[in-house]
Write an enzyme that holds these catalytic residues in place. Sequence first.
Site, mmCIF file in Angstrom:
data_model
loop_
_atom_site.group_PDB
_atom_site.id
_atom_site.type_symbol
_atom_site.label_atom_id
_atom_site.label_comp_id
_atom_site.label_asym_id
_atom_site.label_seq_id
_atom_site.Cartn_x
_atom_site.Cartn_y
_atom_site.Cartn_z
ATOM 1 N N HIS A 1 -5.466 -6.585 7.211
ATOM 2 C CA HIS A 1 -5.396 -5.120 7.045
ATOM 3 C C HIS A 1 -5.321 -4.748 5.570
ATOM 4 O O HIS A 1 -4.555 -5.314 4.797
ATOM 5 C CB HIS A 1 -4.281 -4.483 7.871
ATOM 6 C CG HIS A 1 -2.868 -4.838 7.479
ATOM 7 N ND1 HIS A 1 -2.184 -4.163 6.496
ATOM 8 C CD2 HIS A 1 -2.012 -5.768 7.948
ATOM 9 C CE1 HIS A 1 -0.964 -4.673 6.391
ATOM 10 N NE2 HIS A 1 -0.832 -5.656 7.250
ATOM 11 N N ASP B 1 1.133 -8.705 1.947
ATOM 12 C CA ASP B 1 0.987 -7.875 3.150
ATOM 13 C C ASP B 1 0.092 -6.687 2.831
ATOM 14 O O ASP B 1 0.574 -5.651 2.427
ATOM 15 C CB ASP B 1 2.378 -7.425 3.612
ATOM 16 C CG ASP B 1 2.356 -6.780 4.970
ATOM 17 O OD1 ASP B 1 1.319 -6.828 5.644
ATOM 18 O OD2 ASP B 1 3.385 -6.204 5.361
ATOM 19 N N GLU C 1 -2.565 -0.306 9.391
ATOM 20 C CA GLU C 1 -1.707 -1.178 10.217
ATOM 21 C C GLU C 1 -0.250 -0.783 10.082
ATOM 22 O O GLU C 1 0.500 -0.783 11.049
ATOM 23 C CB GLU C 1 -1.883 -2.644 9.793
ATOM 24 C CG GLU C 1 -1.179 -3.643 10.724
ATOM 25 C CD GLU C 1 0.292 -3.907 10.405
ATOM 26 O OE1 GLU C 1 0.988 -4.487 11.255
ATOM 27 O OE2 GLU C 1 0.759 -3.534 9.317
ATOM 28 N N GLU C 2 0.168 -0.434 8.845
ATOM 29 C CA GLU C 2 1.595 -0.315 8.575
ATOM 30 C C GLU C 2 2.262 0.876 9.233
ATOM 31 O O GLU C 2 3.392 0.779 9.666
ATOM 32 C CB GLU C 2 1.837 -0.258 7.050
ATOM 33 C CG GLU C 2 1.457 -1.533 6.304
ATOM 34 C CD GLU C 2 2.368 -2.717 6.628
ATOM 35 O OE1 GLU C 2 3.273 -2.562 7.459
ATOM 36 O OE2 GLU C 2 2.150 -3.789 6.048
ATOM 37 N N ASP D 1 -2.214 -12.108 8.928
ATOM 38 C CA ASP D 1 -1.229 -11.124 8.465
ATOM 39 C C ASP D 1 0.158 -11.751 8.351
ATOM 40 O O ASP D 1 1.169 -11.087 8.550
ATOM 41 C CB ASP D 1 -1.216 -9.909 9.415
ATOM 42 C CG ASP D 1 -0.418 -8.737 8.846
ATOM 43 O OD1 ASP D 1 -0.140 -8.734 7.632
ATOM 44 O OD2 ASP D 1 -0.055 -7.826 9.617
ATOM 45 N N HIS E 1 7.409 -5.832 2.312
ATOM 46 C CA HIS E 1 7.604 -4.385 2.166
ATOM 47 C C HIS E 1 8.509 -4.029 0.992
ATOM 48 O O HIS E 1 9.282 -3.082 1.072
ATOM 49 C CB HIS E 1 8.163 -3.768 3.460
ATOM 50 C CG HIS E 1 7.255 -3.907 4.644
ATOM 51 N ND1 HIS E 1 7.599 -3.439 5.906
ATOM 52 C CD2 HIS E 1 6.028 -4.446 4.783
ATOM 53 C CE1 HIS E 1 6.614 -3.700 6.749
ATOM 54 N NE2 HIS E 1 5.649 -4.309 6.094
HETATM 55 ZN ZN LIG Z 1 0.908 -6.734 7.476
#
Ligand SMILES: [Zn+2]
Length: 465
Positions: free
Chosen positions: A280, A292, A326-327, A354, A425
């Site tokens: 993603h 990510d 995606e997030e 991922d 994140h």
């Molecule tokens: Zn991800």
Amino acid sequence: MRLTRGGPVRTALLVAWVLLACSVRADSPPFWVNDYQSVAAHLIDEATRSQFAWNRLAALTDTVGHRLSGSPQLDRAIAWAVTEMKRDGLENVHTEKVMVPKWVRGAESAEIVTPSHHSIAMLGLGGSVGTPKEGIEAPVVIVHGFEELEAHASELNGRIVLLNVAFTNYPETSRYRRAGASRAARHGAVAVLVRSIGPDGLRLPHTGALDYAAGVGRIPAAAVSSEDADLIERMTARREKVVVRLKMDARTESDVESANVIGELRGRELPEEIVVVSGHLDSWDVGAGATDDGGGCVVAMDALRVMKTLGLRPRRTVRVVLWTNEENGGRGGVAYRDLHRAELGRHVAMIESDNGVFRPLGFGVAGSDAARRTVATIASLLAPIGASEVVSGGDGADIAPSVREAHILALSLEVDGTKYFTIHHTEADTIDKIDPVEMSKCAGAMAVMAYVLADAPKTVVDAIR
Ligand SMILES: [Zn+2]
């Protein structure tokens, strides 16, 4: 291994050898895979002979940076991906429109104002509402789980609730981030702070999405570093009243247009049958979205690049998909399912990377036992890079809508996850955490798995459906 040449004696010897080999090692890989030993070695060589993938990811993260849905950076990343796929010589390179939510963080801060002054390392949770301009100042009540929250329901009115649950694993602790705000708001809390979902030690707040429950008032919610959660915990244990001031300008604007990016290497015999490799392209709005999931995107692209470079064209089509959103919405995966519904039945497999692009271990699989055995057979070709493990998995969020609807074989690239949740994140999700050699091996693993699934004999593919 082909048994077509040679006289009767040689044939008889070969047959005897085959029978012996089969009886001695009933669990040895089926012979069809031997035809792929040499091509697998070439794919791995091509992927690992340079730092191409790492350099490409550095170009993305250094020139575009993080890429939250609805941000100009994500638009730039989409344009960049189209250009790069065309540069690789892929076919049918295009974007597919997806409407995505646009959440904007804005300025934000949190501080302890009583009993002494401390600024708090925090990040608002994705999707959170903001505070009034002057902020929210209120005493803090600490709870260590939802049971305790319910037990203290009568004490939460007008308070800021701190959900201080130590990180164990992601599914277990991310539910406090997702559901904490609405659980606390039901009892009159004015805001929620959640201990970050990740290991302790670097005073890093970890953002991520929350879900507001329908019919419950929306209150602001932020992640705080584990160290700051512990500080409030210690003050409270001393029976000190802790007051926090939280300021967040966060807001959700109207949906905006975004896109999945697609490129292909069309199959030479069965182009309508498809193997998807994917990652993603969107990320959170902190760090650079390297692990990510910029890295997942680049190794998926690299699978096709190395095939193309080697002049390989498998029997079926290999399609790279870079998902949007995606997030904080999952709209890219849903849009693909809807747009490609008519051809989902011709998807042989969908692979999503991922989990980061650290040292590859193998693949996670969701599919029948036969499919899992076939994946294990192909993964045996990855022994030279140590990526032959096959475990349960295949749970990529973006492939899930298509996989569920059409019962498609689902795979996930599995890697050494030691570092993943430390930087997940956070501002620390930058390319320096990724090793170029490990990343190139991830690209090699993706290339071999995708190529062999796309090229395997019809009998093999029929058996995994
Ligand atoms: Zn991800």
